[in-house]
Design a protein around this motif. Structure first.
Motif, PDB file in Angstrom:
ATOM      1  N   GLY A 156      26.901  36.835  37.207  1.00 12.95           N
ATOM      2  CA  GLY A 156      28.338  37.062  37.349  1.00 12.95           C
ATOM      3  C   GLY A 156      28.829  37.048  38.782  1.00 12.95           C
ATOM      4  N   GLN A 157      29.940  37.740  38.988  1.00 11.34           N
ATOM      5  CA  GLN A 157      30.600  37.764  40.297  1.00 11.34           C
ATOM      6  C   GLN A 157      29.847  38.659  41.271  1.00 11.34           C
ATOM      7  OE1 GLN A 157      32.269  40.745  41.550  1.00 11.34           O
ATOM      8  NE2 GLN A 157      31.337  41.834  39.816  1.00 11.34           N
ATOM      9  N   TYR A 162      33.982  34.972  42.728  1.00 11.10           N
ATOM     10  CA  TYR A 162      33.414  34.088  41.727  1.00 11.10           C
ATOM     11  C   TYR A 162      32.963  32.795  42.403  1.00 11.10           C
ATOM     12  CZ  TYR A 162      35.054  37.346  38.210  1.00 11.10           C
ATOM     13  OH  TYR A 162      35.246  38.482  37.445  1.00 11.10           O
ATOM     14  N   LEU A 189      31.676  43.633  35.685  1.00 10.14           N
ATOM     15  CA  LEU A 189      33.031  43.198  35.991  1.00 10.14           C
ATOM     16  C   LEU A 189      33.431  43.683  37.383  1.00 10.14           C
ATOM     17  CD1 LEU A 189      33.006  42.719  32.881  1.00 10.14           C
ATOM     18  CD2 LEU A 189      35.411  43.396  32.898  1.00 10.14           C
ATOM     19  N   TRP A 209      31.707  41.260  28.849  1.00 10.82           N
ATOM     20  CA  TRP A 209      30.848  40.324  29.564  1.00 10.82           C
ATOM     21  C   TRP A 209      31.103  38.890  29.117  1.00 10.82           C
ATOM     22  CZ3 TRP A 209      25.310  42.895  29.663  1.00 10.82           C
ATOM     23  CH2 TRP A 209      25.367  44.046  30.471  1.00 10.82           C
ATOM     24  N   ASP A 212      34.423  37.733  30.685  1.00 15.17           N
ATOM     25  CA  ASP A 212      34.275  37.498  32.121  1.00 15.17           C
ATOM     26  C   ASP A 212      33.476  36.233  32.401  1.00 15.17           C
ATOM     27  OD1 ASP A 212      34.735  38.630  34.845  1.00 15.17           O
ATOM     28  OD2 ASP A 212      32.549  38.629  34.899  1.00 15.17           O
ATOM     29  N   THR A 215      35.357  32.983  31.537  1.00 19.08           N
ATOM     30  CA  THR A 215      36.374  32.798  32.574  1.00 19.08           C
ATOM     31  C   THR A 215      35.746  32.279  33.862  1.00 19.08           C
ATOM     32  OG1 THR A 215      37.720  34.575  31.628  1.00 19.08           O
ATOM     33  CG2 THR A 215      38.188  33.934  33.905  1.00 19.08           C
ATOM     34  N   HIS A 216      34.580  32.797  34.203  1.00 22.92           N
ATOM     35  CA  HIS A 216      33.863  32.325  35.385  1.00 22.92           C
ATOM     36  C   HIS A 216      33.578  30.829  35.280  1.00 22.92           C
ATOM     37  CE1 HIS A 216      30.642  33.731  38.527  1.00 22.92           C
ATOM     38  NE2 HIS A 216      31.287  32.653  38.930  1.00 22.92           N
TER      39      HIS A 216
END
Length: 343
Positions: A156-157, A162, A189, A209, A212, A215-216
């Protein structure tokens, strides 16, 4: 969920597949989203996806194990090779860049030693210090060229950044030059949106999750990352984080937003089909599998378990009985992974 029972029928192996397993398994499998941790990362940087102390204790011991527990689970599911990666969030949750670089390098060295012990059972995805795009690219190159890893997995971020951010252009240049895949995995997140307020059950792997991570991936699509680096291959787990089911609408609403008809090559669905592959990790649903193959094609779907968060035997039985052709099954179980990982 994870199987807490010890099955005496499972075959413990130390090197290679046992003769009994070779004789009984229907089709060999490669699994790409199988997790581990290190003692130092486990102190702080392992997410807790369950309220059950019993379940979490079992997850923790399986993350730390590279021997009997992991090999038993692989053998029970007919998994020939597991591509291992640091569990979420790993160093993506580390605030200090120097510390993140050190922990990522140490985690990769730990995994490299385990791969060297059992090169026919384990391969590696690099853990990267994404606090700095240049450092992430340098560690990826070391992991691929020196340690023999097959790509990277990123949780993830990182500090709200991102991977479509300009700070990651040096990283994507290195990925493009090395021509290895990047597995985009869920992580913590960056904030807690109001839509999850008062509903903690929606947080984490139940839904937040997924939202997110998809969207990533879409940030990369709409940022033009794949146009700039056309050879990039991104992998999404969990049957594509819902993305295969949204392709028609993404095209329709993007053309509506722009107020014009787009060339086929510029449609989000075209970019996704060309540059994104998915795995079955954590989704043992035949309807979702059939839909994903219909949406993306049988060359873009790969088998995985999400060990130790899911039961390997359940995942193995699911893919063996799924209502797909035997040609597609062979591609999903091992053929597509062999191509993208150059096995």
């Amino acid at each position: 969920m994870i199987d807490l029972r010890r099955s005496d029928g499972r075959i413990a192996v130390t090197e290679g597949l046992s003769a009994e397993t070779k004789a009984t398994r229907p089709i060999r499998k490669i699994a790409l989203e199988e997790h581990y941790s290190t003692p130092e990362l486990a102190k702080t940087y392992v997410a807790r996806p369950t309220r059950s102390d019993t379940l979490f204790a079992d997850i923790e011991r399986r993350l730390a194990d590279f021997d009997q527990l992991r090999l038993e689970a692989m053998d029970a599911a007919g998994i020939e090779l597991s591509v291992l990666s640091v569990t979420t969030p790993g160093v993506q949750a580390v605030a200090d860049t120097d510390l993140a670089i050190r922990l990522a390098r140490e985690a990769n060295d730990v995994l490299a030693r385990q791969v060297q012990k059992r090169p026919h059972r384990y391969a590696g995805f690099a853990h990267l210090p994404t606090q700095d795009g240049v450092a992430a690219g340098a560690e990826l190159e070391r992991a691929v060229r020196e340690l023999g890893f097959k790509g990277a997995l990123i949780n993830g971020q990182t500090a709200g950044h991102y991977l479509d951010a300009d700070m990651y252009l040096p990283f994507w240049e290195r990925v493009h030059d090395l021509d290895v895949p990047v597995y985009l995995h869920p992580g913590q997140l960056a904030d807690q949106p109001a839509m999850f307020a008062g509903r903690p059950e929606l947080d984490g792997p139940v839904w937040a999750w997924t939202a997110d991570t998809v969207t990533h991936a879409l940030r990369l699509v709409f940022a033009g990352t794949f146009k700039r680096f056309p050879r990039l291959k991104i992998i999404l787990g969990h049957m594509g984080e819902t993305l295969p089911h949204l392709l028609w609408r993404l095209d329709s609403r993007w053309e509506m937003e722009l107020g014009e008809k787009l060339p086929r090559d510029d449609l989000p669905s075209t970019i996704i089909r060309r540059n994104i592959m998915i795995t079955t990790s954590g989704v043992c649903d035949p309807n979702a599998l059939v839909g994903a193959i219909a949406a993306l094609g049988e060359d873009s779907v790969m088998f995985s378990v999400d060990y130790p968060y899911e039961d390997s035997t359940t995942a193995g039985a699911f893919i063996e009985s799924a209502p797909i052709s035997e040609i597609a099954r062979a591609k999903v179980c091992h053929g597509n992974a062999e191509k993208i990982l150059r096995l």
